[in-house]
Design an enzyme around this catalytic site. Structure first.
Site, PDB file in Angstrom:
ATOM      1  CG  LEU A 101      -1.823  -1.254   1.379  1.00 26.44           C
ATOM      2  CD1 LEU A 101      -2.835  -1.028   2.492  1.00 26.44           C
ATOM      3  CD2 LEU A 101      -2.530  -1.611   0.087  1.00 26.44           C
ATOM      4  CG  ASP A 102       3.118   4.318  -3.154  1.00 23.67           C
ATOM      5  OD1 ASP A 102       4.291   4.275  -2.752  1.00 23.67           O
ATOM      6  OD2 ASP A 102       2.621   5.296  -3.746  1.00 23.67           O
ATOM      7  CB  ALA A 103       2.070   7.242  -0.470  1.00 24.72           C
ATOM      8  CB  VAL A 104      -1.293   3.491   2.864  1.00 19.11           C
ATOM      9  CG1 VAL A 104      -0.474   3.024   4.064  1.00 19.11           C
ATOM     10  CG2 VAL A 104      -2.781   3.252   3.073  1.00 19.11           C
TER      11      VAL A 104
END
Length: 586
Positions: free
Chosen positions: A236-239
């Site tokens: 989960l990128d930059a969540v």
């Protein structure tokens, strides 16, 4: 006729939705979520606190097109290389975004549902997933300003008309925490007049508005597609930046954590062997909150490890690394850490907050500059530019010491770093360039104008094959690191959840003890963090007197349990009372 009672899955899903969308009819929304995800409400819950990994798990981090061969899809080239050269060394491949994009080397996604034709096809991803676990990036916080969604936003049509977060430019947004120096809001002309959209990272990366349940439903469709294509691990990128409330810092908000719990609920019910990893490049204590109560991330990135370990190796002092690890909680069963030293991004500096002094941080930054590194900055809530990350290849970062500059110990220092990462509690992850000892790519920086390009070199396969088949440092790094991975994968004491205990052996030696889950194998890892020989007495370790002890790295047997061991600069030992069987390199 009375309504049928809700299943356990439905009850849990509605409970999450109530927190995120308190004013909506969440029974109806839950039905939409389940239908969108093709998930039967009666699906039984997976076993809690189950470790979905063991000591054989090692991850490779790579772009889909890092390896290129003429007239061949890069994803096919990658698959062939990994299968032929690394099948005994790794178990999982993290494919960085392989979708059509407009900037940031893939992280400005234009279309989440198609593979970038320059990389290959979905079939290539599916085929890779048959031989290795595949982790895909869910770039969930933002998408490209050139996406169809954003074009629809400007035109006021669906899907996309309300997909992006808007803010009043007169609002007080001074508390917002960001990793960039560009203006937060971007003015956009739309069919319905001028609007200001939120851009945490760049004006080409417009933040999505999860206050709208349609955005959630769209991402459930995307995740389901990835599952159907064989992806089981999700990054989960930059969540951490997902949810926004003006007047707050807009990072790590409760709704963000609740959204992660909801996504995990859906994913693990559909595919119980799936794993969620949160990418939250933030101070250590905040990062730890993404485990939740073993109901959010299965794995969290150990973001403090790269700067602290590199700092230890260039200063010759492992004290800060030791103090940090002593403060880290053992991960609950069913959760663990993802250990890494390098990635497609730089060496994050926010995770050093509270761990390194300003003077120590400045020394580290100046040392990395001396070794060819670049420094990227962020803007603080006070409007001040502050170093955010160091952009440098791992090979160059370890080329010398802070005191004396480049020296003859670069390879030994590099291998020592790999040896620390592989032995610690957690799953180790190697950026592909750390397997080859790839140097700073300054030409790429000049061509792109972006500092992060320094560690995003593209290898032509003929050049790589030549480098790995002739006496170069690339060959030496590749052979030595892959040998260590094979040793590591065979040792039960290196299970990601095996016991870990930090030892006190002075500031020049860094050491810890690991014990297998069944308590049969004990392993002492001792590292010389300096450019001078260092000695210690085996009596300082709690060696079981009735067992034979062998250094798994050198294969030396230590019969005298009271003897002295001298480690050459950056040498290390993995002393074990039992030896796991190591496969030979294929």
């Amino acid at each position: 006729m009375e309504n049928a009672p809700l299943s356990h899955l439905e009850q849990r899903l509605i409970a999450h939705l109530q927190v995120i969308y308190p004013t909506l009819d969440n029974k109806v929304l839950s039905e939409k979520c389940l239908a969108t995800f093709h998930l039967d409400p009666a699906t039984e819950s997976p076993q809690p606190h189950k470790n979905l990994w063991d000591q054989s798990d090692i991850m490779l981090i790579t772009y889909a097109d890092t390896l290129r061969r003429k007239d061949e899809a890069p994803l096919e080239t990658l698959h062939q290389f990994v299968k032929s050269k690394l099948s005994d060394c790794i178990s999982a491949v993290h494919l960085l975004p392989f979708f059509p994009y407009s900037s940031d080397d893939g992280f400005s996604v234009m279309d989440y549902t198609t593979v970038n034709p320059s990389c290959g096809k979905w079939d290539h991803v599916a085929n890779l997933s048959k031989d290795f676990k595949v982790m895909g990036d869910l770039v969930i916080n933002h998408c490209s300003s050139r996406s169809l969604w954003f074009e629809n936003f400007k035109a006021g049509v669906h899907p996309g008309a309300d997909f992006f977060y808007e803010a009043d430019p007169s609002a007080d947004l001074s508390a917002v925490v960001r990793p960039r120096t560009s203006p937060l809001l971007r003015e956009v002309q739309t069919k319905n007049g001028e609007k200001h959209v939120w851009c945490t990272f760049s004006h080409d990366q417009v933040d999505l508005n999860f206050e709208k349940p349609e955005v959630l439903l769209e991402f459930l469709r995307i995740i389901h597609l990835y599952l159907e294509k064989g992806i089981r691990w999700f990054r989960l990128d930059a969540v951490a930046f997902l949810w926004k409330i003006p007047g707050t810092n807009c990072i790590n908000l409760p709704q963000t954590h609740e959204m992660i719990r909801l996504l995990r609920l859906m994913i693990e019910h559909y595919a119980p062997e799936s794993v969620i990893i949160t990418e939250t490049n933030i101070p250590n204590q905040e990062n730890l909150t993404y485990f939740g109560n073993a109901n959010e991330a299965h794995l969290i990135y150990n973001f403090s490890l790269p700067p602290l370990l590199i700092n230890s190796l260039v200063t010759g002092n492992g004290s800060h690394l030791k103090q940090w690890l002593m403060s880290m909680p053992p991960a609950q069963q069913g959760t663990t850490y993802l250990n890494f030293l390098a990635s497609h991004d730089g060496i994050g500096l926010r995770p050093t907050e509270g761990l390194l002094s300003e003077w120590e941080l400045e020394t580290l930054i100046n040392t990395m500059k001396r070794f060819g590194g670049k420094i990227s900055s962020r803007t603080t809530p006070e409007g001040e530019a502050k170093p955010y990350e160091i952009n440098i290849s791992l090979w160059n970062a370890l080329s010398g010491s802070a005191q004396h500059g480049p020296d003859q110990w670069q390879f030994a220092r590099f291998l020592c770093a790999a040896g620390v990462m592989m032995a610690l509690e957690g799953v180790p992850a190697f950026y592909i360039h750390s397997l080859f000892g790839t140097e700073n790519d300054l030409d790429r920086v000049n061509n792109t104008g972006h500092f992060r390009s320094i560690n995003r070199h593209i290898w032509d396969m003929e050049d790589l094959e030549h480098a790995l088949n002739t006496p170069t440092h690339h060959q030496k790094v590749f052979q030595s690191v892959t040998k260590l991975t094979q040793i590591r994968r065979a040792q039960p004491a290196f299970h990601p959840n095996a016991t870990q205990y930090i030892l006190h052996m002075g500031e020049n030696l860094f050491a810890f003890w690991r014990q297998s889950l069944d308590r049969r194998q004990s392993l002492f890892a001792v590292y010389n963090m300096t450019d001078q020989p260092q000695s210690f007495n085996l009596s300082e370790l709690n060696l079981i007197a009735t067992d034979d002890w062998t250094d798994l790295v050198s294969e030396q047997v230590y019969e005298d349990h009271l003897g002295k061991v001298t480690l050459m600069p950056y040498q290390f030992v993995w002393l074990a009372n039992k030896r796991g069987r190591v496969k030979s390199i294929s």
